[in-house]
Enzyme design. Structure first.
Site, PDB file in Angstrom:
ATOM      1  CD  GLN A  17      -1.522  -6.724  -1.314  1.00 29.02           C
ATOM      2  OE1 GLN A  17      -1.634  -6.550  -2.522  1.00 29.02           O
ATOM      3  NE2 GLN A  17      -0.523  -7.434  -0.795  1.00 29.02           N
ATOM      4  CB  SER A  18      -2.281   0.824  -2.818  1.00 27.60           C
ATOM      5  OG  SER A  18      -2.549   1.753  -3.850  1.00 27.60           O
ATOM      6  CG  ASN A  19      -5.566  -2.633  -6.902  1.00 24.23           C
ATOM      7  OD1 ASN A  19      -4.979  -3.698  -6.955  1.00 24.23           O
ATOM      8  ND2 ASN A  19      -6.759  -2.503  -6.327  1.00 24.23           N
ATOM      9  CB  CYS A  48       0.832   2.145  -4.480  1.00 24.34           C
ATOM     10  SG  CYS A  48       0.343   3.515  -3.386  1.00 24.34           S
TER      11      CYS A  48
END
Ligand SMILES: *Cc1c(COP(=O)(O)O)cnc(C)c1O
Length: 319
Positions: free
Chosen positions: A71-73, A75
């Site tokens: 859930q990386s912002n 990325c």
């Protein structure tokens, strides 16, 4: 001048938070809306990526690689920035692969990123191998560091601090409070606070122990000092990190996080995110209740984004 690609909507607005201020009985609260930087739901990585993509484009890269949580912002914004610049994007995401794509991971796919899943323990190795494979296949890959946190990324927040000073002129806050993790945002804001006269900078650690985060911020700051050829000296005590709110670790919500998310939403209609700004907001509320700030202080909460995370299946169940 550092090479830069312009895609952020700047300056981001500054709003007053009168109802939240009243609810808490002061200090006066403001918010800087970097959740509104404009690139595919925005966030703090958008500012950093203007410089990182500028560097990639100037080096004639045709694919960018980066890494983060599922859930990386960071990325998600990297995938959007790559699309915007016409580059390919490969994201090394940490397992487990979700059964159904949602929130940031869904957006990564929508934005056309290639995904490589990796166990957390071999993340850096997978990144290296994928980078070399890209080179062998004739690509010119560019590595965007974890969280976009190197001197280039931090430079964006060195600039952002000056943006804030210009916006508020004579009415400066006493403090800036925000979520800190890979340290680039804090390094930029911190260094600018040493160079320009303005608010003190307090990072609420999302996941890192205090000493570790301080060391990271110091290292990036020193790199930036060198890159910019600045005449400023820094020491560890000036780097303000509060690591009392890391709870059970990255991405694991606790009651304080939930309380902050609900309070900001119900009093001001402002959405915080489940991983970063919820935690920093929770820290801010706790610091206020403990009397950390002077009643007459003006405190600016720097919203760093992350709101798509609210729609991740696991967080919808948990908030
Ligand atoms: C990455 C991120 C942060 C932390 O910024 P760093 O520069 O990595 O310390 C804070 N908030 C959000 C929403 C983020 O995505």
């Amino acid at each position: 001048m550092l090479p830069k690609v312009n895609f952020a909507h700047l300056p981001t607005p500054i709003d007053e938070l009168p109802r939240l201020t009243q609810e808490l009985g002061g200090p006066e609260l403001l918010i800087k809306r970097d959740d509104q930087t404009g690139l595919a739901f925005g966030g703090n990585k958008t500012r950093k990526l203007e410089y990182l993509m500028g560097d990639a484009v100037s080096k004639k890269a045709n694919v960018v690689l980066s890494t983060g949580a599922a859930q990386s912002n960071h990325c998600r914004q990297t995938a959007a920035a790559a699309a915007r610049c016409g580059l390919d994007c490969t994201l090394i995401l940490v397992e487990p692969e979700p059964e159904e794509p949602s929130a940031n991971y869904f957006l990564d796919l929508l934005l056309g990123a290639n995904i490589v899943w990796t166990p957390k323990s071999s993340r850096d190795l997978t990144l290296e191998v994928t980078f070399k494979e890209a080179e062998r296949s004739g690509f010119n890959p560019y590595l965007i560091p974890y969280g976009g946190s190197n001197a280039l990324g931090a430079y964006a927040y060195y600039q952002a601090y000056q943006e804030l000073l210009a916006q508020l002129k004579g009415e400066l806050p006493d403090w800036i409070v925000f979520a800190s993790s890979s340290g680039g945002t804090q390094a930029g804001l911190f260094l600018a606070s040493r160079v320009f006269d303005g608010p003190k900078v307090l990072g609420i650690s999302v996941d890192e122990p205090e000493t570790h985060l301080r060391n990271t911020v110091a290292k990036i700051s020193l790199d930036l000092i060198e890159n910019l050829d600045l005449e400023v000296e820094i020491n560890m005590e000036q780097i303000l990190v509060d690591a009392n709110y890391t709870g059970e670790g990255y991405g694991i919500m606790n009651e304080q996080d939930r309380k902050a998310i609900r309070l900001f939403a119900e009093t001001e209609g402002i959405l915080l995110d489940p991983v970063y700004t919820g935690r920093a907001g929770g820290g801010l509320l706790d610091l206020i209740s403990k009397g950390f700030f002077d009643r007459n202080d003006k405190v600016l909460f720097w919203h760093t984004g992350g709101t798509p995370g609210l729609f991740a299946d696991r967080y919808i169940r948990e908030i």
